[in-house]
Design a protein around this motif. Sequence first.
Motif, PDB file in Angstrom:
ATOM      1  N   GLU A  67      -6.951 -11.587 -11.340  1.00 57.44           N
ATOM      2  CA  GLU A  67      -5.591 -11.540 -10.810  1.00 57.44           C
ATOM      3  C   GLU A  67      -5.496 -12.289  -9.481  1.00 57.44           C
ATOM      4  OE1 GLU A  67      -3.706  -7.341 -12.379  1.00 57.44           O
ATOM      5  OE2 GLU A  67      -5.326  -7.249 -10.894  1.00 57.44           O
ATOM      6  N   ASP A  76       0.804  -2.289  -2.671  1.00 55.47           N
ATOM      7  CA  ASP A  76      -0.639  -2.363  -2.452  1.00 55.47           C
ATOM      8  C   ASP A  76      -0.998  -3.430  -1.421  1.00 55.47           C
ATOM      9  OD1 ASP A  76      -1.096  -0.356  -4.265  1.00 55.47           O
ATOM     10  OD2 ASP A  76      -1.565  -1.699  -5.933  1.00 55.47           O
ATOM     11  N   ILE A  84      -6.583  -5.102  -7.098  1.00 53.61           N
ATOM     12  CA  ILE A  84      -6.403  -6.144  -8.104  1.00 53.61           C
ATOM     13  C   ILE A  84      -7.781  -6.611  -8.558  1.00 53.61           C
ATOM     14  CG2 ILE A  84      -4.174  -6.974  -7.240  1.00 53.61           C
ATOM     15  CD1 ILE A  84      -5.698  -9.261  -5.844  1.00 53.61           C
ATOM     16  N   LEU A 118       2.797 -11.376  -7.885  1.00 55.49           N
ATOM     17  CA  LEU A 118       1.740 -10.950  -6.968  1.00 55.49           C
ATOM     18  C   LEU A 118       1.673 -11.882  -5.762  1.00 55.49           C
ATOM     19  CD1 LEU A 118      -0.766  -9.414  -6.016  1.00 55.49           C
ATOM     20  CD2 LEU A 118      -2.128 -10.749  -7.650  1.00 55.49           C
ATOM     21  N   ASN A 166       2.183  -4.168  -6.810  1.00 55.33           N
ATOM     22  CA  ASN A 166       1.416  -5.180  -6.082  1.00 55.33           C
ATOM     23  C   ASN A 166       1.914  -5.356  -4.659  1.00 55.33           C
ATOM     24  OD1 ASN A 166      -0.475  -5.893  -8.038  1.00 55.33           O
ATOM     25  ND2 ASN A 166       0.877  -7.378  -9.001  1.00 55.33           N
ATOM     26  N   SER A 197       4.610 -11.358  -3.465  1.00 54.91           N
ATOM     27  CA  SER A 197       4.487 -10.072  -2.771  1.00 54.91           C
ATOM     28  C   SER A 197       3.538 -10.195  -1.588  1.00 54.91           C
ATOM     29  CB  SER A 197       3.978  -8.997  -3.731  1.00 54.91           C
ATOM     30  OG  SER A 197       4.898  -8.747  -4.765  1.00 54.91           O
TER      31      SER A 197
END
Length: 254
Positions: free
Chosen positions: A241, A82, A237, A195, A79, A198
């Motif tokens: 999410e 990304d 995602i 997530l 995550n 991040s």
Amino acid sequence: MLEQFKKQNKRVRHYKWWQISCVIALVIIVIGGVSIGSSVFYIIKEGPRIESVLLGPSIKYLSNKEENSYVALEAIPENLKDAFIAIEDERFYEHNGIDLKAIVRAMAVNLQTGSYSQGGSTITQQVIKNCVLTPDKNIRRKIQEQYLALQLEKIYDKDKILEYYLNTIALGQGTVGVQQAAKYYFDKEVSQLSLAESVVLASITQAPSRYNPISDSEANWERVQVVLQKMTEQDLITEEEKQVALSENPYKVK
């Protein structure tokens, strides 16, 4: 007959001048092209060599490996990787070091705003900027950056370049690299980030002082929402999410 001859002679002179004008214009274009090409060649020649990126210590120094803050790509959450790609360089795995679409888009924005706020830099270019060149925004440095980015992609694969990037990116408060930032902002190892956490880090990159999670969490959270939306649009995602991340409070540690 005389009048017809005069008209014909006038047309011939006009055609010759048109020919001469075309030749002059072509010569100017050629000379201009050669001049620009020579200038670009000189700028590249006087810049650093790609070997300076291969020395390794520059990257290790910037990421403070002596403090065990350099982390391999495998230890970084998907995550987080990304999130940075989504907001910084969505075509990272497709281009060869420079992204022509991003450059054209940046030029359009700069022309509209009358500034040099957009650079169209790829992650590869940012590795070059972080490790080899100065952060100055000028044409000379940009040409060198783009040339070296093309060379770097011939030497390292994308994953290694991404690893270098995530270990050398400045993330505010004097932190360099995602491991240092994770420890500073969340008191966690980077491998433990959620997530939302991040994306908080990825949201800092464009303007570390403006999007500081501590001094201006509201601005950072606005940026977080932009990054999460981009991740959703790029199928990195799911919508579910994204909603879970939006329900989290990633600023409660500090």
